[in-house]
Design a protein around this motif. Structure first.
Motif, PDB file in Angstrom:
ATOM      1  N   THR A  45       0.823  -1.211   0.000  1.00  0.00           N
ATOM      2  CA  THR A  45       0.000   0.000   0.000  1.00  0.00           C
ATOM      3  C   THR A  45       0.856   1.260   0.000  1.00  0.00           C
ATOM      4  OG1 THR A  45      -1.735  -1.160   1.226  1.00  0.00           O
ATOM      5  CG2 THR A  45      -1.810   1.247   1.239  1.00  0.00           C
ATOM      6  N   HIS A  46       1.880   1.292   0.846  1.00  0.00           N
ATOM      7  CA  HIS A  46       2.706   2.493   0.980  1.00  0.00           C
ATOM      8  C   HIS A  46       3.445   2.836  -0.321  1.00  0.00           C
ATOM      9  CE1 HIS A  46       2.722   3.294   5.490  1.00  0.00           C
ATOM     10  NE2 HIS A  46       1.818   2.342   5.290  1.00  0.00           N
ATOM     11  N   HIS A 103       3.894   6.846  -0.726  1.00  0.00           N
ATOM     12  CA  HIS A 103       4.468   7.228   0.568  1.00  0.00           C
ATOM     13  C   HIS A 103       5.914   6.746   0.692  1.00  0.00           C
ATOM     14  CE1 HIS A 103       4.932   8.060   4.777  1.00  0.00           C
ATOM     15  NE2 HIS A 103       5.165   6.786   5.053  1.00  0.00           N
ATOM     16  N   ALA A 137      10.991   0.681   0.548  1.00  0.00           N
ATOM     17  CA  ALA A 137      10.186  -0.426   1.054  1.00  0.00           C
ATOM     18  C   ALA A 137      11.012  -1.716   1.121  1.00  0.00           C
ATOM     19  CB  ALA A 137       8.961  -0.636   0.169  1.00  0.00           C
TER      20      ALA A 137
END
Length: 216
Positions: free
Chosen positions: A191-192, A197, A203
């Motif tokens: 999701t990030h 984000h 990540a």
């Protein structure tokens, strides 16, 4: 002689059309008519494969899970002698869908997850999918922890300041708890990255750092 129809192949073709439309418009943009047009089959062919739109979506969700699972398995088969730690890293990275070529897949997966929050028909297979992933992670975590040697599994706490003795044993690894944590982390990173984000590299750094601490 009537032409034989490959029903399994047609169902997969329709599932792929569902995923393409979900990637472009979200699940609200998936209609039987649009799916038929994208799959280049008739409306009747879609309805013969799936009685309802919900049944079609459930099958498409299962199809995505199978694709990801097959990709994980393919990476593991290519290196059968690899350690449990390496296998765990491969599996977690694939599940997180962090690579650029999996960005569309990540959008589709999250569209299904969002819809599952209000659809028990989708939530049921999704829970089963997560449970299967969690068990696989737990097995690999336990193996990686065992490979790390007794120093990891039988560590002890230092005695309190001013106290005597060798300290009490630290609680042994709970592989299922760690598997739940890793699965939640991988899912959250999807999701990030998707909303911008975190970059894919950031990540991956988070995931690899967690795996490093987990398998010490």
């Amino acid at each position: 002689m009537p032409r034989q129809v490959d029903h399994a192949g047609r169902r997969r073709l329709i599932a792929e059309a569902v995923c393409e439309l979900a990637d472009e418009h979200g699940l609200e943009g998936v209609s039987l008519r649009d799916v038929a047009a994208r799959a280049q089959v008739s409306m009747g062919a879609v309805q013969r494969c799936f009685r309802t739109k919900e049944e079609m979506l459930v099958f498409a969700l299962g199809h995505i899970g199978e694709v990801i699972g097959e990709r994980v398995q393919a990476r593991l088969v290519r290196s059968p002698a690899q350690s449990a730690r390496t296998a765990l890293g491969y599996a977690a990275t694939e599940v997180a869908l962090l690579r650029e070529e999996h960005r569309a897949e990540a959008r589709v997966w999250l569209a299904f997850v969002a819809q599952a929050a209000v659809s028990e028909a989708l939530a049921t297979p999704l829970r089963a999918n997560y449970a299967e992933l969690q068990e696989a992670f737990a097995r690999l975590i336990a193996e990686a922890h065992a490979d790390a040697g007794p120093a990891t599994g039988a560590a002890t706490e230092a005695p309190a300041e001013g106290g005597a003795g060798s300290g009490r044993p630290v609680e042994s690894l709970d592989a299922h708890r760690e598997a739940r944590t890793l699965l939640a982390l991988a899912d959250g990173l999807t999701t990030h990255v998707l909303i911008g984000h975190l970059s894919r590299q950031a990540a991956q750094d988070v995931l690899h750092a967690h795996l490093g601490r987990l398998c010490e």
